[in-house]
Design a protein around this motif. Structure first.
Motif, PDB file in Angstrom:
ATOM      1  N   TYR A 221       0.788  -1.239   0.000  1.00  0.00           N
ATOM      2  CA  TYR A 221       0.000   0.000   0.000  1.00  0.00           C
ATOM      3  C   TYR A 221       0.822   1.293   0.000  1.00  0.00           C
ATOM      4  O   TYR A 221       0.230   2.373   0.076  1.00  0.00           O
ATOM      5  N   TRP A 222       2.143   1.225  -0.094  1.00  0.00           N
ATOM      6  CA  TRP A 222       2.920   2.453   0.076  1.00  0.00           C
ATOM      7  C   TRP A 222       2.643   3.470  -1.037  1.00  0.00           C
ATOM      8  O   TRP A 222       2.812   4.672  -0.840  1.00  0.00           O
TER       9      TRP A 222
ATOM     10  N   SER B 238      -7.749   6.829   3.449  1.00  0.00           N
ATOM     11  CA  SER B 238      -6.932   7.311   2.339  1.00  0.00           C
ATOM     12  C   SER B 238      -6.940   8.841   2.275  1.00  0.00           C
ATOM     13  O   SER B 238      -6.038   9.447   1.690  1.00  0.00           O
ATOM     14  N   LYS B 239      -7.951   9.471   2.884  1.00  0.00           N
ATOM     15  CA  LYS B 239      -8.020  10.934   2.905  1.00  0.00           C
ATOM     16  C   LYS B 239      -6.838  11.530   3.674  1.00  0.00           C
ATOM     17  O   LYS B 239      -6.465  12.681   3.450  1.00  0.00           O
TER      18      LYS B 239
ATOM     19  N   GLY C  79       8.693   5.004   2.216  1.00  0.00           N
ATOM     20  CA  GLY C  79       8.549   3.684   1.618  1.00  0.00           C
ATOM     21  C   GLY C  79       7.491   2.810   2.254  1.00  0.00           C
ATOM     22  O   GLY C  79       7.314   1.657   1.860  1.00  0.00           O
ATOM     23  N   TRP C  80       6.778   3.353   3.251  1.00  0.00           N
ATOM     24  CA  TRP C  80       5.645   2.655   3.870  1.00  0.00           C
ATOM     25  C   TRP C  80       4.425   3.569   3.790  1.00  0.00           C
ATOM     26  O   TRP C  80       4.577   4.788   3.660  1.00  0.00           O
ATOM     27  N   PRO C  81       3.230   3.044   3.879  1.00  0.00           N
ATOM     28  CA  PRO C  81       2.049   3.911   3.920  1.00  0.00           C
ATOM     29  C   PRO C  81       2.161   4.908   5.074  1.00  0.00           C
ATOM     30  O   PRO C  81       2.454   4.506   6.211  1.00  0.00           O
TER      31      PRO C  81
ATOM     32  N   ASN D 196       3.003  -0.439   8.559  1.00  0.00           N
ATOM     33  CA  ASN D 196       3.283  -1.582   7.704  1.00  0.00           C
ATOM     34  C   ASN D 196       2.047  -1.973   6.891  1.00  0.00           C
ATOM     35  O   ASN D 196       0.961  -2.149   7.453  1.00  0.00           O
ATOM     36  N   SER D 197       2.217  -2.153   5.601  1.00  0.00           N
ATOM     37  CA  SER D 197       1.099  -2.616   4.763  1.00  0.00           C
ATOM     38  C   SER D 197       0.584  -3.964   5.239  1.00  0.00           C
ATOM     39  O   SER D 197      -0.623  -4.240   5.165  1.00  0.00           O
TER      40      SER D 197
END
Length: 321
Positions: A211-212, A232-233, A241-243, A294-295
């Protein structure tokens, strides 16, 4: 009670354990369960309403009626599940719900169920798990009346509100204290990376996770419990490199702990309900926060699937400018 239905033997069990919203899901997903219906029993009038039960006017209790196949799941197993959902030493109700309508009661249909219920109560008392007498009653069953449609499968139709209620009522904290979860089955339910991250406080590779770079609209939930965590907003590309997120979807959904591992001091983020390790939160130079997650600890639910999966309350996030 037993009956033959197209050569299938079915039985029914009735349990009172406080708010029936919280008594459906523990049974509903088990193999061998045919149906779980929220309703009322134990009172003196026919077809009581929720208001009559809640205020004690009818003498009924909130209960769940479970129809099950005893060849797949036994009454003894249902009793084991039941005891792990209630406070058995509370005489005045269950958790934040007070009054006679919220007592804990096992309603038996026959002498075999009565015997098994009484023995399970004795076994629990002798286990030493609780330091106070168990007051849960074991009573002869009375007519069962289904509750209004609004109350049926509430945990599925209103997943967000259900989670909030379960937490604020005190039920969640009580059950975690007296019935800590057996996490051994998660090894089969999760991928090796998901287990490593959520259960062993691991970290996945940056720039190489699901998901990043996600740019779709929706919410992220705990991979273990389905608990809503981020939107996601609030997601942005922080370059790590991570979400990354500016904030949780609700502050009450996450817990912060001091992490002293790896010879540094960081603030760890865990999910409140499942106690999954999620990642860390960092203070930025402009005094904002960066939730680096973490995704593998997350499951993404697209905006168009929120209602179908029981998260319709979150649609409002995507209607706001």
């Amino acid at each position: 009670m037993e009956c033959e239905n197209n050569q299938l033997t079915v039985e029914t069990a009735i349990f009172a354990g406080g708010c029936f919203w919280c008594m459906v899901s523990p049974f509903d997903q088990k193999e061998g369960i045919i149906e779980v219906v929220s309703g009322y029993s134990g009172g003196s009038i026919e077809n009581p309403t929720y208001s009559q039960v809640k205020t004690g006017q009818s003498g009924h209790m909130e209960v769940v009626k479970i129809t099950f196949n005893p060849e797949i799941i036994t009454y003894d197993q249902l009793l084991d599940i039941y005891w792990q959902q209630i406070n058995p030493f509370d005489e005045g109700g269950q958790f934040s719900d007070r009054g006679s309508a919220y007592q804990s009661v096992i309603f038996y249909h026959n002498q075999q169920q009565k015997k098994k219920a009484e023995q399970s109560k004795i076994d629990l008392e002798e286990s030493g798990r609780f330091d106070r007498p168990i007051v849960t009653k074991i009573l002869q069953s009375k007519p069962f009346y289904p509750a209004e449609e609004y109350h049926q499968n509430f945990y599925q139709k209103n997943a967000f509100r259900y989670a909030l209620y379960q937490r604020s009522s005190g039920r969640e904290a009580f059950l975690k204290k007296y019935w800590p979860r057996d996490r051994s089955k998660l090894k089969d339910a999760l991928t090796p990376m998901q287990y490593y991250v959520t259960q062993e406080n691991g970290t996945e590779q940056p720039f190489d996770n699901e998901y990043w770079q996600n740019d779709k609209e929706g919410i992220y939930v705990d991979i273990v419990s389905g608990e809503p965590l981020f939107s996601s907003k609030d997601q942005y590309d922080s370059g790590c490199g991570w979400p990354s997120f500016k904030k949780p979807v609700m502050s009450a959904s996450v817990v912060e702990n001091i992490d002293l591992s790896h010879r540094m001091t960081r603030t760890e983020i865990r999910s409140r309900e499942a106690d999954s390790h999620l990642g860390h939160v960092f203070e930025e130079s402009n005094k904002s926060k960066r939730y680096c997650i973490n995704s593998a600890a997350l499951r993404f639910i697209p905006k168009e699937c929120l209602e179908e999966e029981g998260y319709s309350d979150f649609l409002i996030l995507f209607r706001m400018k």
